[in-house]
Structures are given as C-alpha cells and as structure tokens.
Design an enzyme around this catalytic site. Structure first.
Site, PDB file in Angstrom:
ATOM      1  N   VAL A 127     -51.423   2.445  47.125  1.00 42.86           N
ATOM      2  CA  VAL A 127     -51.123   1.451  47.838  1.00 42.86           C
ATOM      3  C   VAL A 127     -51.171   1.572  49.353  1.00 42.86           C
ATOM      4  CG1 VAL A 127     -49.611  -0.753  47.972  1.00 42.86           C
ATOM      5  CG2 VAL A 127     -49.751   0.638  46.123  1.00 42.86           C
ATOM      6  N   ARG A 143     -43.734   8.641  47.095  1.00 41.21           N
ATOM      7  CA  ARG A 143     -42.621   8.381  47.686  1.00 41.21           C
ATOM      8  C   ARG A 143     -41.477   9.168  46.615  1.00 41.21           C
ATOM      9  NH1 ARG A 143     -41.820   6.086  52.816  1.00 41.21           N
ATOM     10  NH2 ARG A 143     -39.761   5.680  52.293  1.00 41.21           N
ATOM     11  N   ALA A 194     -39.686  -3.361  47.654  1.00 38.07           N
ATOM     12  CA  ALA A 194     -38.656  -3.981  48.254  1.00 38.07           C
ATOM     13  C   ALA A 194     -37.924  -5.333  47.559  1.00 38.07           C
ATOM     14  CB  ALA A 194     -39.018  -4.702  49.505  1.00 38.07           C
ATOM     15  N   HIS A 222     -55.344 -30.304  44.555  1.00 36.00           N
ATOM     16  CA  HIS A 222     -56.945 -29.974  44.747  1.00 36.00           C
ATOM     17  C   HIS A 222     -57.177 -30.386  46.201  1.00 36.00           C
ATOM     18  CE1 HIS A 222     -61.000 -29.666  44.192  1.00 36.00           C
ATOM     19  NE2 HIS A 222     -61.213 -30.873  44.850  1.00 36.00           N
TER      20      HIS A 222
HETATM   21  P1  FAD Z   1     -34.976   2.004  52.050  1.00 39.32           P
HETATM   22  O1  FAD Z   1     -35.686   0.747  52.622  1.00 39.32           O
HETATM   23  O2  FAD Z   1     -35.606   3.453  52.155  1.00 39.32           O
HETATM   24  O3  FAD Z   1     -33.648   1.837  52.778  1.00 39.32           O
HETATM   25  C1  FAD Z   1     -32.740   2.828  52.493  1.00 39.32           C
HETATM   26  C2  FAD Z   1     -31.748   2.921  53.694  1.00 39.32           C
HETATM   27  O4  FAD Z   1     -30.421   3.760  53.617  1.00 39.32           O
HETATM   28  C3  FAD Z   1     -32.359   3.557  55.113  1.00 39.32           C
HETATM   29  O5  FAD Z   1     -32.053   2.815  56.167  1.00 39.32           O
HETATM   30  C4  FAD Z   1     -31.962   4.995  55.261  1.00 39.32           C
HETATM   31  O6  FAD Z   1     -31.629   5.614  56.454  1.00 39.32           O
HETATM   32  C5  FAD Z   1     -30.497   4.829  54.655  1.00 39.32           C
HETATM   33  N1  FAD Z   1     -29.587   5.899  54.085  1.00 39.32           N
HETATM   34  C6  FAD Z   1     -29.989   6.856  53.321  1.00 39.32           C
HETATM   35  N2  FAD Z   1     -29.267   7.763  52.869  1.00 39.32           N
HETATM   36  C7  FAD Z   1     -28.301   7.384  53.729  1.00 39.32           C
HETATM   37  C8  FAD Z   1     -26.807   8.035  54.004  1.00 39.32           C
HETATM   38  N3  FAD Z   1     -26.320   9.007  53.371  1.00 39.32           N
HETATM   39  N4  FAD Z   1     -25.920   7.369  54.943  1.00 39.32           N
HETATM   40  C9  FAD Z   1     -26.519   6.025  55.476  1.00 39.32           C
HETATM   41  N5  FAD Z   1     -27.691   5.579  55.253  1.00 39.32           N
HETATM   42  C10 FAD Z   1     -28.492   6.363  54.603  1.00 39.32           C
HETATM   43  N6  FAD Z   1     -42.479  -2.522  49.401  1.00 39.32           N
HETATM   44  C11 FAD Z   1     -42.920  -4.001  49.026  1.00 39.32           C
HETATM   45  O7  FAD Z   1     -42.145  -4.490  47.977  1.00 39.32           O
HETATM   46  N7  FAD Z   1     -43.902  -4.694  49.473  1.00 39.32           N
HETATM   47  C12 FAD Z   1     -44.633  -4.144  50.505  1.00 39.32           C
HETATM   48  O8  FAD Z   1     -45.509  -4.684  51.136  1.00 39.32           O
HETATM   49  C13 FAD Z   1     -44.326  -2.650  51.015  1.00 39.32           C
HETATM   50  N8  FAD Z   1     -45.041  -2.102  51.777  1.00 39.32           N
HETATM   51  C14 FAD Z   1     -44.902  -0.797  52.295  1.00 39.32           C
HETATM   52  C15 FAD Z   1     -45.378  -0.184  53.264  1.00 39.32           C
HETATM   53  C16 FAD Z   1     -45.117   0.920  53.657  1.00 39.32           C
HETATM   54  C17 FAD Z   1     -46.036   1.889  54.430  1.00 39.32           C
HETATM   55  C18 FAD Z   1     -44.174   1.836  53.066  1.00 39.32           C
HETATM   56  C19 FAD Z   1     -43.731   3.031  53.071  1.00 39.32           C
HETATM   57  C20 FAD Z   1     -43.462   1.256  51.912  1.00 39.32           C
HETATM   58  C21 FAD Z   1     -43.669  -0.080  51.766  1.00 39.32           C
HETATM   59  N9  FAD Z   1     -42.882  -0.744  50.659  1.00 39.32           N
HETATM   60  C22 FAD Z   1     -43.330  -2.015  50.474  1.00 39.32           C
HETATM   61  C23 FAD Z   1     -41.936  -0.190  49.786  1.00 39.32           C
HETATM   62  C24 FAD Z   1     -40.435  -0.414  50.352  1.00 39.32           C
HETATM   63  O9  FAD Z   1     -40.567  -0.369  51.763  1.00 39.32           O
HETATM   64  C25 FAD Z   1     -39.303   0.300  49.722  1.00 39.32           C
HETATM   65  O10 FAD Z   1     -39.608  -0.046  48.084  1.00 39.32           O
HETATM   66  C26 FAD Z   1     -38.049  -0.476  50.050  1.00 39.32           C
HETATM   67  O11 FAD Z   1     -37.913  -0.165  51.297  1.00 39.32           O
HETATM   68  C27 FAD Z   1     -36.941   0.341  49.403  1.00 39.32           C
HETATM   69  O12 FAD Z   1     -35.761  -0.467  49.634  1.00 39.32           O
HETATM   70  P2  FAD Z   1     -34.331   0.778  49.563  1.00 39.32           P
HETATM   71  O13 FAD Z   1     -33.402  -0.332  50.162  1.00 39.32           O
HETATM   72  O14 FAD Z   1     -33.985   1.301  48.240  1.00 39.32           O
HETATM   73  O15 FAD Z   1     -34.655   1.938  50.541  1.00 39.32           O
HETATM   74  P1  NAD Z   2     -48.921   5.514  45.255  1.00 43.24           P
HETATM   75  O1  NAD Z   2     -48.173   6.082  44.083  1.00 43.24           O
HETATM   76  O2  NAD Z   2     -49.079   4.117  45.412  1.00 43.24           O
HETATM   77  O3  NAD Z   2     -50.429   6.384  45.745  1.00 43.24           O
HETATM   78  C1  NAD Z   2     -50.595   7.615  45.750  1.00 43.24           C
HETATM   79  C2  NAD Z   2     -51.793   8.148  45.186  1.00 43.24           C
HETATM   80  O4  NAD Z   2     -51.849   9.354  45.664  1.00 43.24           O
HETATM   81  C3  NAD Z   2     -51.955   7.908  43.958  1.00 43.24           C
HETATM   82  O5  NAD Z   2     -53.181   7.385  43.538  1.00 43.24           O
HETATM   83  C4  NAD Z   2     -52.134   9.589  43.426  1.00 43.24           C
HETATM   84  O6  NAD Z   2     -52.958   9.835  42.309  1.00 43.24           O
HETATM   85  C5  NAD Z   2     -52.632  10.002  44.719  1.00 43.24           C
HETATM   86  N1  NAD Z   2     -52.187  11.398  44.889  1.00 43.24           N
HETATM   87  C6  NAD Z   2     -50.835  12.162  44.614  1.00 43.24           C
HETATM   88  N2  NAD Z   2     -50.999  13.370  44.910  1.00 43.24           N
HETATM   89  C7  NAD Z   2     -52.378  13.748  45.402  1.00 43.24           C
HETATM   90  C8  NAD Z   2     -52.943  14.553  46.035  1.00 43.24           C
HETATM   91  N3  NAD Z   2     -52.393  15.891  46.115  1.00 43.24           N
HETATM   92  N4  NAD Z   2     -54.314  14.709  46.403  1.00 43.24           N
HETATM   93  C9  NAD Z   2     -54.846  13.338  46.607  1.00 43.24           C
HETATM   94  N5  NAD Z   2     -54.404  12.240  45.923  1.00 43.24           N
HETATM   95  C10 NAD Z   2     -52.953  12.548  45.472  1.00 43.24           C
HETATM   96  O7  NAD Z   2     -47.895   5.866  46.559  1.00 43.24           O
HETATM   97  P2  NAD Z   2     -48.092   5.345  48.114  1.00 43.24           P
HETATM   98  O8  NAD Z   2     -49.485   4.785  48.438  1.00 43.24           O
HETATM   99  O9  NAD Z   2     -47.875   6.683  48.935  1.00 43.24           O
HETATM  100  O10 NAD Z   2     -46.878   4.413  48.065  1.00 43.24           O
HETATM  101  C11 NAD Z   2     -45.481   5.077  47.784  1.00 43.24           C
HETATM  102  C12 NAD Z   2     -44.689   3.812  47.405  1.00 43.24           C
HETATM  103  O11 NAD Z   2     -44.513   2.739  48.562  1.00 43.24           O
HETATM  104  C13 NAD Z   2     -45.498   3.014  46.199  1.00 43.24           C
HETATM  105  O12 NAD Z   2     -44.516   3.266  45.047  1.00 43.24           O
HETATM  106  C14 NAD Z   2     -45.538   1.650  46.432  1.00 43.24           C
HETATM  107  O13 NAD Z   2     -44.907   0.823  45.329  1.00 43.24           O
HETATM  108  C15 NAD Z   2     -44.852   1.479  47.741  1.00 43.24           C
HETATM  109  N6  NAD Z   2     -45.548   0.646  48.684  1.00 43.24           N
HETATM  110  C16 NAD Z   2     -45.701  -0.669  48.199  1.00 43.24           C
HETATM  111  C17 NAD Z   2     -46.510  -1.438  49.051  1.00 43.24           C
HETATM  112  C18 NAD Z   2     -46.782  -3.009  48.518  1.00 43.24           C
HETATM  113  O14 NAD Z   2     -45.963  -3.377  47.801  1.00 43.24           O
HETATM  114  N7  NAD Z   2     -47.859  -3.566  48.996  1.00 43.24           N
HETATM  115  C19 NAD Z   2     -47.232  -0.976  50.040  1.00 43.24           C
HETATM  116  C20 NAD Z   2     -46.983   0.260  50.416  1.00 43.24           C
HETATM  117  C21 NAD Z   2     -46.306   1.054  49.696  1.00 43.24           C
END
Ligand code: FAD
Ligand code: NAD
Length: 475
Positions: A191, A279, A327, A451
């Site tokens: 993703v 991740r 999220a 529509h």
């Molecule tokens: P996090 O958002 O990681 O939050 C955890 C928080 O806990 C952080 O602020 C951290 O600093 C804090 N924390 C950790 N340990 C401690 C501690 N011991 N004490 C105090 N604070 C602490 N998901 C979607 O559904 N849609 C998307 O479009 C999407 N896009 C994404 C794009 C990118 C580039 C990335 C990296 C991720 C994306 N995700 C998306 C995934 C989404 O961000 C995560 O699934 C989501 O943030 C998880 O929520 P969480 O609250 O479990 O953890």
């Molecule tokens: P991902 O699991 O979506 O994709 C990782 C990809 O890397 C896989 O296709 C895997 O086969 C490949 N891969 C793993 N090891 C490799 C290697 N050594 N060499 C080459 N390819 C390799 O993970 P991501 O894209 O890093 O995203 C992390 C998480 O964040 C996902 O679980 C996703 O759900 C979340 N996320 C969600 C959104 C969204 O909802 N739109 C957007 C961004 C991230």
C-alpha cells in the site's frame, strides 16, 4: 490534578485517542499519554496516522493528482492553461498545515470530552500503574482501574539496506522530501509503495518499485489487481515483481542497490530509496517486568476478540495487536474497549473491515475476494460493472475500472465487494454497510441509487450478479 483514573490510555493514535474520547463520553475519568515527537522536536497527538501516515499521504496524493490532471487532462475538458509549474514548497506547506490542524484538533476534542492529555513516555507497571516520563526526565505515576495499550507500529527496516533518513528512507521521510528525486526506488509494492510511488511519479520522479513476491497485490481480488497493474504501468510506475533486494548502500549523493530476480542479479542506482516492506508492532519500553501482558512470536500484544490481554484491566488495541494495520480498525477497537469498560455493549466485526488504496484509480474492497470464496468451496456467482458504462464516471473523465460483487449461489448473500475506479474509497462505504447487515445482492438490486452517480456502479454490479444489469451487457 489527581493521578488516579478509571482509564489510562498509552498512545494517542487513531486507536488510542478515540478510546480516550469514548471513555470520557462514558463519564469515566481518563488520561491519554503519548510520546510522539515530530522532526522539529515538538510533541503532537494523533500518532502515525495523523502525523506521518494517512493524513499527510492523502494530502500529497490529492495535490499531486491535481498537478497531473492539470497537465494531462484539463485540455480534454477544454480548459487551456499556460505552463503548469510545480511549487513543491507550497505543496509541502499545505500538507504540514493540514497535519497541524488535525493533530491540534485532538487537543480540542480531549478538552471537550474531559480527557487529560499527557505528553511523555508511558510504561505499564504491575498493578495497573503507568509511569510517565516527561521530556525533561521527570516522572509521574498514574494509578488506573483500566489501562488501554495503543502503542501502534513502526516501519520494518532491512539490515542489508541501512536506513540513514536522507537517502535510504522510510515512508515518513518520503512524505517530507523538499525536492522531487529524479530517480526514486521503492522496496515493496504494498500500500505504501504504491501510494508514495504514485505521489512522486506524478510530480516527475522516475519510479522503480521492487517487490519480492511474484504476485501483484495478493490480498486484492485478482481481477482488480490485474486491472490496477495495467493502470500503474501506463502511469510509468516501473513495478518489478519477484525482485529481491540483496543490498544497498549510499554512494555520494545516490544509492546503489543490487537485486535479484529469475534472470539473475541486477544493479540499480537511485537518488532516494524508500523502504516500504511492512510495519511491525511497536512495544519498546512499554511493559515493565511482571505486568503479565504477553507478546506473540511476531511481537504483537496478545489479546482476545474483545482486546483483553491476559492481565485483568489491561487491554490493547490498534496496530499493536493482531489484524490489519488500519486506522479505522484501531478506532473501532478503541471505542469497543471504552464501551466494554463502562459496562456497555461493544463488538468489532472483523469480517467486515474495508481496505482502500488511494492510488488513481483508487482500489477498495470489503469481504472476501473471488479467489478466497473459490478456495472455501462455497458455490458463488459474480457480477461486475465497468465505469466505462457510467455516465458520471465519463463526465468526470474517469471511465476506468469496475465494481465487482461476489455473492453466494445458495442464499444470495454478498460475500465481497471490490472496486477499482473513481472515488472507490467513498463507494466502499455502501458495500460495508450492506455486508454489516448481511445484505443479499437482491437487497442492493432493490435499493434506489441516484442518477448519475458513481454509486450506480455498485447497483449495476449487484444486478449483473443475476444477469439483470441494465446499463451494460450481461455476460
Ligand atoms: P499509531 O498511529 O502508531 O499511534 C501510536 C501512538 O502511540 C504514537 O503516537 C506513539 O508515539 C505512541 N506511543 C507508543 N508507545 C508509547 C509509549 N510507551 N508511551 C507513550 N506513547 C507511546 N491506515 C488507514 O486506515 N488508512 C490510510 O490511508 C493509511 N495510510 C497510511 C499511510 C502511511 C504512510 C502509513 C505509514 C500508515 C498508514 N495507515 C493508514 C496505517 C495507520 O497509520 C495505522 O494503522 C494507524 O496509525 C494505527 O493506529 P494506532 O493508534 O494503533 O498506532
Ligand atoms: P504492505 O504489507 O502493504 O506491503 C509491503 C510489501 O513489501 C509487500 O508486498 C511485501 O511482499 C513486500 N516486501 C516485503 N519484504 C520485501 C523485501 N525484502 N523486498 C521486496 N519486497 C518486500 O506494507 P506497507 O506498504 O509498508 O504498509 C504498512 C502498513 O501500513 C500496511 O499494513 C497497511 O495496511 C498500512 N497502510 C495502509 C494504507 C491505506 O489504508 N491506504 C496506506 C499506507 C499504509
């Protein structure tokens, strides 16, 4: 201020902050502790999603898509513009401002719902105590009846591709580039790889995505995945499947990498390399000795279906526990736990979790893919509707992709809905609601859709399941 709470939440990401807000709404005393710091050293609530994930990535996806459409599509609409120029600094300023507004909004929501927001590191001690260490090293111990662990996740790093934050980077760094890399490498066609690859491709980078698996988007219905692959290729994303990165190193102002595929070893030089290979749960420094909370073999906090850990009064939600790292999944878990703590009903339907990939066209789905239904042995039927036959999609210059429904042959229950096309992420809302209520395709067939709208594609796909589509030829 009292240091005794009904609920203490560790982590204010999209799993933790909704848990804290709902606890407040349930009239429980609640504190939420978060240690997130941005690159400038300032604390911010919102976790990965608001600071470095969902929100900044969608801001850049939107801006970069507009840039590309202005260049390539406006003329088709009869809109003539002069030279279209990119102002990346302004684009990044907008992205940062959106993040700041959204994360600041959490502070306001906390206040409105009686949540005590605390910035610092939280650690669970035995006896449901949480010790909070502030930036200046000072400590404070909170006593809680219930603790919700919502510590989230962090990018997986590859030992042979050493992260330096400048040339070899993670997704967060890649959202904050201050110049468009001429040559961008991405490891992982998941993703993040596809979304960030799309952003920088649209802004002018030559993008190579190296994916270890032979299969493209294996978690997506394969009809949809194949269609997506075709579009990404046309857009100039060079996605190499079955490509295993062996090593990479920074040389001067570039990254040299070596990867292997069925043909042998290859070398590639890029200006920036994004590692997006998934991740892992983040639990560093979270649990003191003797809490009784256990991690599984992959480092996830072990919980049951209601997010209870093995320790009474300790719960865990979001990316730190099993299930998709999304999220909205974390949010529903957080809300469920806060309701259960208050003695209310709480449940998450893990069978109906929508997924969206925010590329163009967007990809969205809920439920089972056709491949999964086939493998389950259940007899099924399929209907699809192409956006090429949608008047609204055509009017939007977006007549690409399709909506597809997989339904059970015996009782007509909808088993999965898959969309690739304009606003797929918005369209999937209807599909989620339908599946949450165990709809049949007949239920969707008999539901009136406005529509001309894109949502008619879901209606027509449901009709097509029984070869009753009106606006496309039934096959
Ligand atoms: P996090 O958002 O990681 O939050 C955890 C928080 O806990 C952080 O602020 C951290 O600093 C804090 N924390 C950790 N340990 C401690 C501690 N011991 N004490 C105090 N604070 C602490 N998901 C979607 O559904 N849609 C998307 O479009 C999407 N896009 C994404 C794009 C990118 C580039 C990335 C990296 C991720 C994306 N995700 C998306 C995934 C989404 O961000 C995560 O699934 C989501 O943030 C998880 O929520 P969480 O609250 O479990 O953890
Ligand atoms: P991902 O699991 O979506 O994709 C990782 C990809 O890397 C896989 O296709 C895997 O086969 C490949 N891969 C793993 N090891 C490799 C290697 N050594 N060499 C080459 N390819 C390799 O993970 P991501 O894209 O890093 O995203 C992390 C998480 O964040 C996902 O679980 C996703 O759900 C979340 N996320 C969600 C959104 C969204 O909802 N739109 C957007 C961004 C991230």
């Amino acid at each position: 201020m009292s240091d005794s709470f009904d609920v203490v939440v560790i982590g204010a990401g999209p799993a933790g902050y909704p848990a804290a807000i709902r606890a407040g709404q349930n009239k429980l005393s609640v504190a939420c502790v978060d240690e997130w710091k941005n690159f400038d050293g300032t604390y911010a609530f919102g976790g990965t999603c608001l600071n470095a994930g969902c929100i900044p990535s969608k801001a850049l996806l939107e801006s970069s898509e507009l840039f590309q459409r202005a260049k390539d599509e406006f003329a088709v609409h009869g809109i003539k513009l002069g030279d279209i120029k990119l102002d990346l600094a302004a684009m990044q300023k907008r992205r940062a401002a959106i993040v700041k507004t959204m994360t600041g909004g959490i502070t306001a929501l906390f206040k409105a719902n009686g949540v005590v927001g605390i910035q610092g590191h939280g650690q669970l001690l035995p006896g449901n105590k949480v010790v909070v260490t502030a930036a200046d090293g000072s400590q404070r111990t909170l006593q809680a009846k219930n603790v919700i662990l919502a510590s989230g996740s962090t990018p997986i790093r590859l030992k042979t591709v050493p992260h330096d934050g400048k040339f070899i980077v993670d997704s967060w760094n890649a959202l904050e580039f201050d110049a468009v890399p001429a040559r961008l490498g991405v490891i992982g066609a998941g993703v993040i790889g596809l979304e960030l690859g799309s952003v920088w491709r649209r802004l002018g980078s030559e993008v190579t995505v190296l994916e270890a698996l032979e299969n493209f988007l294996p978690m997506v219905d394969q009809t949809i995945a194949k269609e997506a692959q075709r579009h990404f290729k046309k857009q100039g994303l060079d996605i190499k499947l079955g490509a295993k990165v062996l090593r990479a190193e920074v040389k001067g102002a570039a990254v040299d990498l070596v990867y292997a595929d069925a043909q042998g070893e290859h070398q590639l030089q890029v200006d920036k390399l994004v590692v997006a290979v998934g991740r892992r749960p983040f639990t560093e420094g979270l649990l003191a000795e003797g809490t009784g909370v256990e991690l599984d073999a992959r480092g996830f906090i072990q919980v049951d279906d209601h997010c209870r850990t093995g320790t009474t009064g300790v719960w865990a939600v979001g990316d730190a526990v099993r299930g998709p790292m999304l999220a909205h999944k974390g949010k529903e878990e957080g809300v469920m736990v806060a309701d259960l703590i208050a003695g209310h009903f709480g449940e998450v339907n893990y069978k109906v979790i929508p997924s969206v990939i925010y590329t163009a066209p967007e990809i969205a789905w809920v439920g089972q893919t056709e491949e999964q239904v086939k493998a389950s042995g259940r007899a099924y039927k399929v209907g699809a509707f192409p956006f090429a036959a949608s008047g609204r999609a055509r009017a939007m210059e977006a007549g690409q992709g399709m909506a597809k429904i997989v339904a059970a042959k015996d009782d007509d229950e909808v088993l999965g809905i898959h969309v690739i096309g304009p606003m797929a992420g918005e369209l999937i809302g209807e599909a989620v609601l339908a599946m949450e209520y165990s709809a049949s395709t007949e239920d969707i067939q008999r539901t009136m859709h406005a529509h001309p709208t894109l949502s008619e594609a879901i209606h027509e796909a449901a009709l097509a399941v029984d070869k009753k589509a009106i606006d496309s030829i039934n096959r």
